[in-house]
Write a protein that holds these residues in place. Structure first.
Motif, PDB file in Angstrom:
ATOM      1  N   ASP A   5      -2.557  19.189 -20.230  1.00  0.00           N
ATOM      2  CA  ASP A   5      -2.621  19.002 -18.779  1.00  0.00           C
ATOM      3  C   ASP A   5      -2.791  17.521 -18.467  1.00  0.00           C
ATOM      4  N   PRO A   6      -1.761  16.884 -17.935  1.00  0.00           N
ATOM      5  CA  PRO A   6      -1.880  15.447 -17.626  1.00  0.00           C
ATOM      6  C   PRO A   6      -2.562  15.165 -16.294  1.00  0.00           C
ATOM      7  N   ILE A   7      -2.693  16.169 -15.416  1.00  0.00           N
ATOM      8  CA  ILE A   7      -3.209  15.919 -14.067  1.00  0.00           C
ATOM      9  C   ILE A   7      -4.560  15.213 -14.081  1.00  0.00           C
ATOM     10  N   PRO A   8      -5.526  15.598 -14.937  1.00  0.00           N
ATOM     11  CA  PRO A   8      -6.811  14.894 -14.918  1.00  0.00           C
ATOM     12  C   PRO A   8      -6.706  13.400 -15.197  1.00  0.00           C
ATOM     13  N   THR A   9      -5.653  12.979 -15.924  1.00  0.00           N
ATOM     14  CA  THR A   9      -5.517  11.537 -16.180  1.00  0.00           C
ATOM     15  C   THR A   9      -5.072  10.790 -14.929  1.00  0.00           C
ATOM     16  N   GLY A  10      -4.916  11.506 -13.839  1.00  0.00           N
ATOM     17  CA  GLY A  10      -4.767  10.844 -12.548  1.00  0.00           C
ATOM     18  C   GLY A  10      -5.932   9.916 -12.284  1.00  0.00           C
TER      19      GLY A  10
ATOM     20  N   ASP B  69       0.822  -1.221   0.000  1.00  0.00           N
ATOM     21  CA  ASP B  69       0.000   0.000   0.000  1.00  0.00           C
ATOM     22  C   ASP B  69       0.854   1.269   0.000  1.00  0.00           C
ATOM     23  N   TYR B  70       1.736   1.361  -0.990  1.00  0.00           N
ATOM     24  CA  TYR B  70       2.641   2.511  -1.069  1.00  0.00           C
ATOM     25  C   TYR B  70       1.881   3.819  -1.219  1.00  0.00           C
ATOM     26  N   PRO B  71       2.382   4.894  -0.599  1.00  0.00           N
ATOM     27  CA  PRO B  71       1.735   6.203  -0.732  1.00  0.00           C
ATOM     28  C   PRO B  71       1.850   6.734  -2.160  1.00  0.00           C
ATOM     29  N   VAL B  72       0.919   7.602  -2.503  1.00  0.00           N
ATOM     30  CA  VAL B  72       0.963   8.317  -3.784  1.00  0.00           C
ATOM     31  C   VAL B  72       0.906   9.813  -3.455  1.00  0.00           C
ATOM     32  N   PRO B  73       2.048  10.435  -3.193  1.00  0.00           N
ATOM     33  CA  PRO B  73       2.046  11.830  -2.724  1.00  0.00           C
ATOM     34  C   PRO B  73       1.409  12.817  -3.693  1.00  0.00           C
ATOM     35  N   GLN B  74       1.367  12.479  -4.988  1.00  0.00           N
ATOM     36  CA  GLN B  74       0.834  13.415  -5.987  1.00  0.00           C
ATOM     37  C   GLN B  74      -0.657  13.219  -6.245  1.00  0.00           C
ATOM     38  N   ALA B  75      -1.288  12.232  -5.631  1.00  0.00           N
ATOM     39  CA  ALA B  75      -2.693  11.933  -5.939  1.00  0.00           C
ATOM     40  C   ALA B  75      -3.601  13.117  -5.637  1.00  0.00           C
ATOM     41  N   TYR B  76      -3.243  13.934  -4.637  1.00  0.00           N
ATOM     42  CA  TYR B  76      -4.103  15.049  -4.246  1.00  0.00           C
ATOM     43  C   TYR B  76      -4.342  16.026  -5.390  1.00  0.00           C
ATOM     44  N   LYS B  77      -3.426  16.064  -6.364  1.00  0.00           N
ATOM     45  CA  LYS B  77      -3.594  16.990  -7.486  1.00  0.00           C
ATOM     46  C   LYS B  77      -4.812  16.612  -8.311  1.00  0.00           C
ATOM     47  N   TYR B  78      -5.028  15.321  -8.499  1.00  0.00           N
ATOM     48  CA  TYR B  78      -6.235  14.889  -9.203  1.00  0.00           C
ATOM     49  C   TYR B  78      -7.471  15.208  -8.362  1.00  0.00           C
ATOM     50  N   ARG B  79      -7.401  14.941  -7.066  1.00  0.00           N
ATOM     51  CA  ARG B  79      -8.532  15.251  -6.176  1.00  0.00           C
ATOM     52  C   ARG B  79      -8.913  16.725  -6.291  1.00  0.00           C
ATOM     53  N   ASN B  80      -7.932  17.611  -6.217  1.00  0.00           N
ATOM     54  CA  ASN B  80      -8.219  19.039  -6.292  1.00  0.00           C
ATOM     55  C   ASN B  80      -8.708  19.450  -7.677  1.00  0.00           C
ATOM     56  N   TYR B  81      -8.209  18.753  -8.710  1.00  0.00           N
ATOM     57  CA  TYR B  81      -8.720  19.012 -10.062  1.00  0.00           C
ATOM     58  C   TYR B  81     -10.218  18.725 -10.114  1.00  0.00           C
TER      59      TYR B  81
ATOM     60  N   GLU C 114       7.957  19.690 -11.054  1.00  0.00           N
ATOM     61  CA  GLU C 114       6.850  19.064 -10.342  1.00  0.00           C
ATOM     62  C   GLU C 114       6.364  17.847 -11.127  1.00  0.00           C
ATOM     63  N   LEU C 115       5.910  16.848 -10.399  1.00  0.00           N
ATOM     64  CA  LEU C 115       5.440  15.624 -11.025  1.00  0.00           C
ATOM     65  C   LEU C 115       3.939  15.435 -10.810  1.00  0.00           C
ATOM     66  N   ALA C 116       3.323  14.767 -11.765  1.00  0.00           N
ATOM     67  CA  ALA C 116       1.915  14.374 -11.635  1.00  0.00           C
ATOM     68  C   ALA C 116       1.821  12.862 -11.663  1.00  0.00           C
ATOM     69  N   TYR C 117       0.952  12.333 -10.847  1.00  0.00           N
ATOM     70  CA  TYR C 117       0.661  10.896 -10.888  1.00  0.00           C
ATOM     71  C   TYR C 117      -0.378  10.727 -11.978  1.00  0.00           C
ATOM     72  N   ALA C 118       0.110  10.522 -13.197  1.00  0.00           N
ATOM     73  CA  ALA C 118      -0.742  10.548 -14.379  1.00  0.00           C
ATOM     74  C   ALA C 118      -0.265   9.491 -15.360  1.00  0.00           C
ATOM     75  N   VAL C 119      -1.015   9.327 -16.439  1.00  0.00           N
ATOM     76  CA  VAL C 119      -0.641   8.362 -17.459  1.00  0.00           C
ATOM     77  C   VAL C 119      -0.136   9.087 -18.700  1.00  0.00           C
ATOM     78  N   ALA C 120       0.504   8.339 -19.578  1.00  0.00           N
ATOM     79  CA  ALA C 120       0.985   8.875 -20.849  1.00  0.00           C
ATOM     80  C   ALA C 120       1.028   7.744 -21.862  1.00  0.00           C
ATOM     81  N   ASP C 121       0.971   8.096 -23.138  1.00  0.00           N
ATOM     82  CA  ASP C 121       1.113   7.068 -24.160  1.00  0.00           C
ATOM     83  C   ASP C 121       2.505   6.454 -24.084  1.00  0.00           C
TER      84      ASP C 121
END
Length: 859
Positions: free
Chosen positions: A333-338, A287-299, A492-499
């Protein structure tokens, strides 16, 4: 429950705030789930059937039944073999199958030669806990050849006859007899059904009930006394109809005010986070933390506050990185792909990527289309026109996408996160960062050279030891700086996806096994929804095309699913009672014409969620009372605008009670929406309301959580990451962990972050009552609330009135005022007799008021 009962409880009688323990135990029993519930069946089809087929059928199936045990049907495991029934539903620890797969007994192992993975064993345990739901009623004849294609799969043509797969139709307004009753178009649909059934609508809710309901509905917080009184003063008593007249302008103004509040996005963003199984940890074995997940939440919260068009909202979450650049930043903006990135991870090391993709596919189906797709991972869907080729056509889109690695046992550093910012800026920052790392490398080498020189000194050199020690310390310091900088990126990093740059079609996984590949399936949409293929020149994953197919106004599901969710959160249940399942196993809409009317309105409004709120909230259907006691007499102190509401606020129940009794016989479940349903506040609203009324709520926007630094991570399945980071912000900003739910959220039925939560099913347990009475947090908020209602007001009766208006949006009735006053006096006398300070008198009363149903429920 009347407050008089609550006060009597304080004098020694049993409190009646919650159900008795026996009923509570029944309500919360894990085996209370129906064995054939849609959620249970979906879990079986998704996680259990493929496991049994792959691991068990060879020895306990149609070809062979070792020990006379069959596991290819429900009757097979229920009957059992030579040792008795294989399963005891609801009791995994007592079930032979679970004992066998655990390999705890050297003489009894299933399978005998190799142990299942931890994930597979956990899935079987969870299945048995759920009551072992299993739709396989008929086992194939022993030794019969398996058909090439499941006989239960239904064709696309047959499936399109189901209401949900048919186009949304333009619906004319139904004719109604009482043309004065509707307040907007929506009301025509509900009233027509009521008139046809001979059911009369309930009276309108009184202004105080309505403003409390409205404020909680839109913001998840109680109205302030000032907002309540301002709204009430705009209302008039209609003596002719014995009801309050709430001007449409007053309600519309209140709706607009609340929709403009930043708290609106926090409330409705939380509803969406339920559906997309949001969490701040990844859900793998550690259950590793995802420190960047909050960016999607706030989005998500910002998207609701901005009233982002829902079709754009869909596209950004599935393919924000592939959309044209944002006009302001000129970068995608990749953040929404969180949304995709927060799919659950499994196992350790590299994990099991196919299960993460499967989780992403399943949630995409449930969240946007109201369909469960995972059954088609192993075989054509049993109940809906979704084939395995349909499933793997989508799988190819997601397998052409790089999902971030959050960290895991054996690979405990995050990888494949997405850099934020313009490409040129990121490259420049990276170049400077690498130059700094090179300089630190040089410092390490310089320190190592110094140590080597010190080591060469004669053993009897007077300063050799000091030089060696200094050089050793210098090496350690230089390496530490290098390590710290190497793990601190300059952007800054986003917990997001990419092709992934290598788009490709997927091959079918035979029986869901990625090691057994079948035919290749071109990437496309599901056939029942159009089957659109990717363009021939598509050089990417196809996620943007998928988003466009889902957000197409011609898609029969997307708008229906969303407006049903909005209706659900305003009325307590949807027009379709299974918000995540519009398929053939889901419930049909109670008002299909109304559902289509709302869907059409939604699309015509530009996919505006706020416009849908306005339509629903200004309807008379939403404004109805919930029960006979919700019809107040006119206020004393004068009738008409501005009259005092602080005198006798009695209840008139005779006529409404007769109406409610008659209607309850014809429509006991309120299917026709002739009244409002009473609803308990959800976990977030309870906690946030406690903080709000105590004056302790921090209204600031939540940010990153204080996770341990990445360079310290070394979590394992035996040393998992667990933490709570409590603060005084809204509950939506609290850290949400997958493998261990926050205690408060667990107690009050918070969402499950491991799978899509379509509806919160409230439990009623003694522990909830005990929390409000005894928990340190509840005590602290009660004490602050008590201090707040006393501040600047020496008169005790006015203090009590202030408390009631803050909590219940109404003043106390005379008997309630007397009971509260008597309780305060009695407790003061008891404390004085024991020579104890009286500072706990008001907090004691505050705990009683906060624990009352009237605070915890909405009428």
């Amino acid at each position: 429950m009347k407050l008089s009962k609550l006060f009597r409880a304080l004098f020694g009688l049993l409190p009646a705030v919650f159900l008795p323990p026996a009923l509570a135990a029944l309500a919360t029993s894990s085996t209370g789930l129906a064995a054939d519930s849609s959620e249970g069946i979906a879990f079986f089809e998704k996680r259990v059937r493929p496991l049994l087929a792959e691991q068990c059928y060879e020895c306990h199936g149609a070809k062979k039944a070792k020990g006379n045990l069959r596991l290819d049907s429900r009757d097979g495991w229920a009957k059992g073999g030579d040792s008795g029934p294989a399963l005891l539903p609801g009791k995994p620890d007592d079930s032979l199958l679970i004992k066998g797969v655990r390999h705890w007994d050297k003489e009894f192992k299933m399978p005998p030669d190799s142990r299942l993975t931890t994930t597979q064993i956990n899935d079987l345990v969870e299945w048995v806990k759920l009551g072992a739901p299993d739709p396989r009623t008929n086992a194939p004849a022993l030794a019969a050849a398996a058909p090439a294609k499941p006989a239960y799969a239904i064709s696309v043509e047959e499936g399109r006859k189901h209401w949900a797969y048919q186009p949304v139709k333009v619906q004319p307004l139904p004719k109604v007899k009482d043309k004065t009753w509707p307040r907007n178009e929506l009301d025509h649909f509900t009233l027509a059904r009521m008139e046809k059934a001979g059911v009369a609508p309930a009276p309108d809710a009184d202004p105080r009930t309505l403003i409390r309901r409205l404020t909680f509905d839109l913001t998840g917080l109680p109205p302030t006394p000032e907002d309540t009184e301002a709204f009430v003063k705009q209302c008039e008593w209609d003596a002719k109809n014995s009801a309050f007249r709430i001007p449409r302008s007053a309600l519309a103004s209140a709706v607009d005010r609340l929709l403009a509040s930043p708290h609106y996005g926090e409330r409705w963003g939380r509803h969406w986070l339920d559906v997309v199984r949001y969490a701040d940890t990844c859900g793998n074995a550690s259950d590793y933390p995802v420190p960047q997940a909050y960016k999607y939440r706030n989005y998500v919260i910002n998207a609701f506050n901005e009233d982002k068009p829902y079709d754009r909202f869909i596209r950004e979450q599935l393919a924000g990185d592939l959309l044209p650049p944002d006009p302001k930043s000129q970068t995608p903006d990749p953040i929404p792909t969180g949304y995709l990135a927060i799919a659950r991870h499994f196992g350790g090391g590299k994990g099991e990527p196919h299960l993460t993709i499967e989780d992403a596919i399943e949630n995409t189906g449930r969240a946007f289309l109201g369909l469960s797709l995972s059954c088609a991972r192993c075989h054509d869907h049993k109940f809906d026109p979704i084939s395995s080729p349909d499933y793997y056509a989508l799988y190819g889109i997601f397998s052409s996408t790089t999902f971030p690695h959050p960290g895991s046992e054996g690979m405990n550093r995050p990888a494949n996160l997405v850099a934020l910012g313009a490409k040129a800026e990121v490259e420049a920052a990276t170049k400077a960062w690498k130059e700094q790392l090179a300089a630190l490398d040089a410092d390490v080498k310089k320190a190592e050279s110094a140590k080597a020189e010190a080591d060469k000194l004669p053993a009897d050199a007077p300063d050799k030891k000091a030089k060696v020690d200094d050089a050793t310390k210098a090496i350690a310091a230089a390496k530490a700086k290098h390590k710290q900088l190497s793990e601190t990126l300059p952007y800054e990093l986003a917990y997001a996806v990419a092709d992934n740059g290598k788009p490709a079609h997927a091959r079918i996984h035979v029986r869901g096994d990625p090691a057994r590949l079948g035919e290749e399936v071109p990437r496309r949409f599901m056939q029942v929804l159009g089957g659109q293929p990717l363009p021939k020149d598509c050089g990417n994953s196809g996620r943007l095309e998928l988003a466009n197919w889902i957000a197409d106004p011609a898609n029969p599901l997307t708008a229906r699913v969303l407006v049903n969710r909005v209706w659900q959160h305003h009325f307590g249940r949807g027009l379709v009672g299974t918000p995540n399942d519009f398929g053939t196993r889901g419930q049909a809409p109670t008002h299909p014409e109304l559902l289509d009317f709302l869907a059409k309105k939604f699309i015509e409004s530009g996919w505006s969620v706020k416009a849908m709120h306005r339509l629903i909230l200004t309807s008379r259907t939403w404004q109805l009372a919930s029960g006979p006691e919700a019809n107040p007499l006119p206020p004393t102190g004068g009738e008409g605008r501005g009259g005092s509401f602080f005198g006798l606020f009695g209840k008139s129940t005779t006529l409404p009670a007769q109406l409610f009794a008659k209607n309850s016989v014809k429509d006991p479940n309120n299917v026709l929406w002739w009244r409002a349903d009473r609803r308990r506040l959800d976990a977030e609203a309870i906690r946030d309301a406690l903080l709000a009324v105590s004056g302790d709520l921090d209204a600031s926007t939540g940010g990153a959580h204080p996770f341990p630094p990445v360079h310290t991570w070394g979590f394992t399945q035996h040393n998992q990451f667990f933490a709570n980071y409590d603060n005084r912000q809204r509950t939506v900003y609290q850290m949400q962990q997958r493998l261990r739910k926050h205690p408060f959220l667990a107690l009050f039925d918070g969402a499950d972050p491991n799978s899509s939560t379509a509806t919160r099913e409230p439990s009623t347990t003694p522990l909830q009552s005990l929390f409000m009475m005894n928990d340190a947090f509840a005590h602290a908020q009660a004490a602050k609330f008590a201090a707040r209602v006393q501040q600047g007001e020496p008169d005790e009766a006015r203090q009590i009135t202030r408390a009631f208006t803050t909590l219940y949006a109404r003043p106390p009735q005379p008997d309630e005022l007397t009971l509260a006053t008597d309780y305060l006096a009695s407790l003061r006398a008891k404390l004085a007799a024991k020579k104890l300070p009286a500072d706990q008198v008001w907090p004691s009363l505050a705990r009683a008021l906060l624990g009352a149903n009237e605070f915890l429920y909405l009428d």
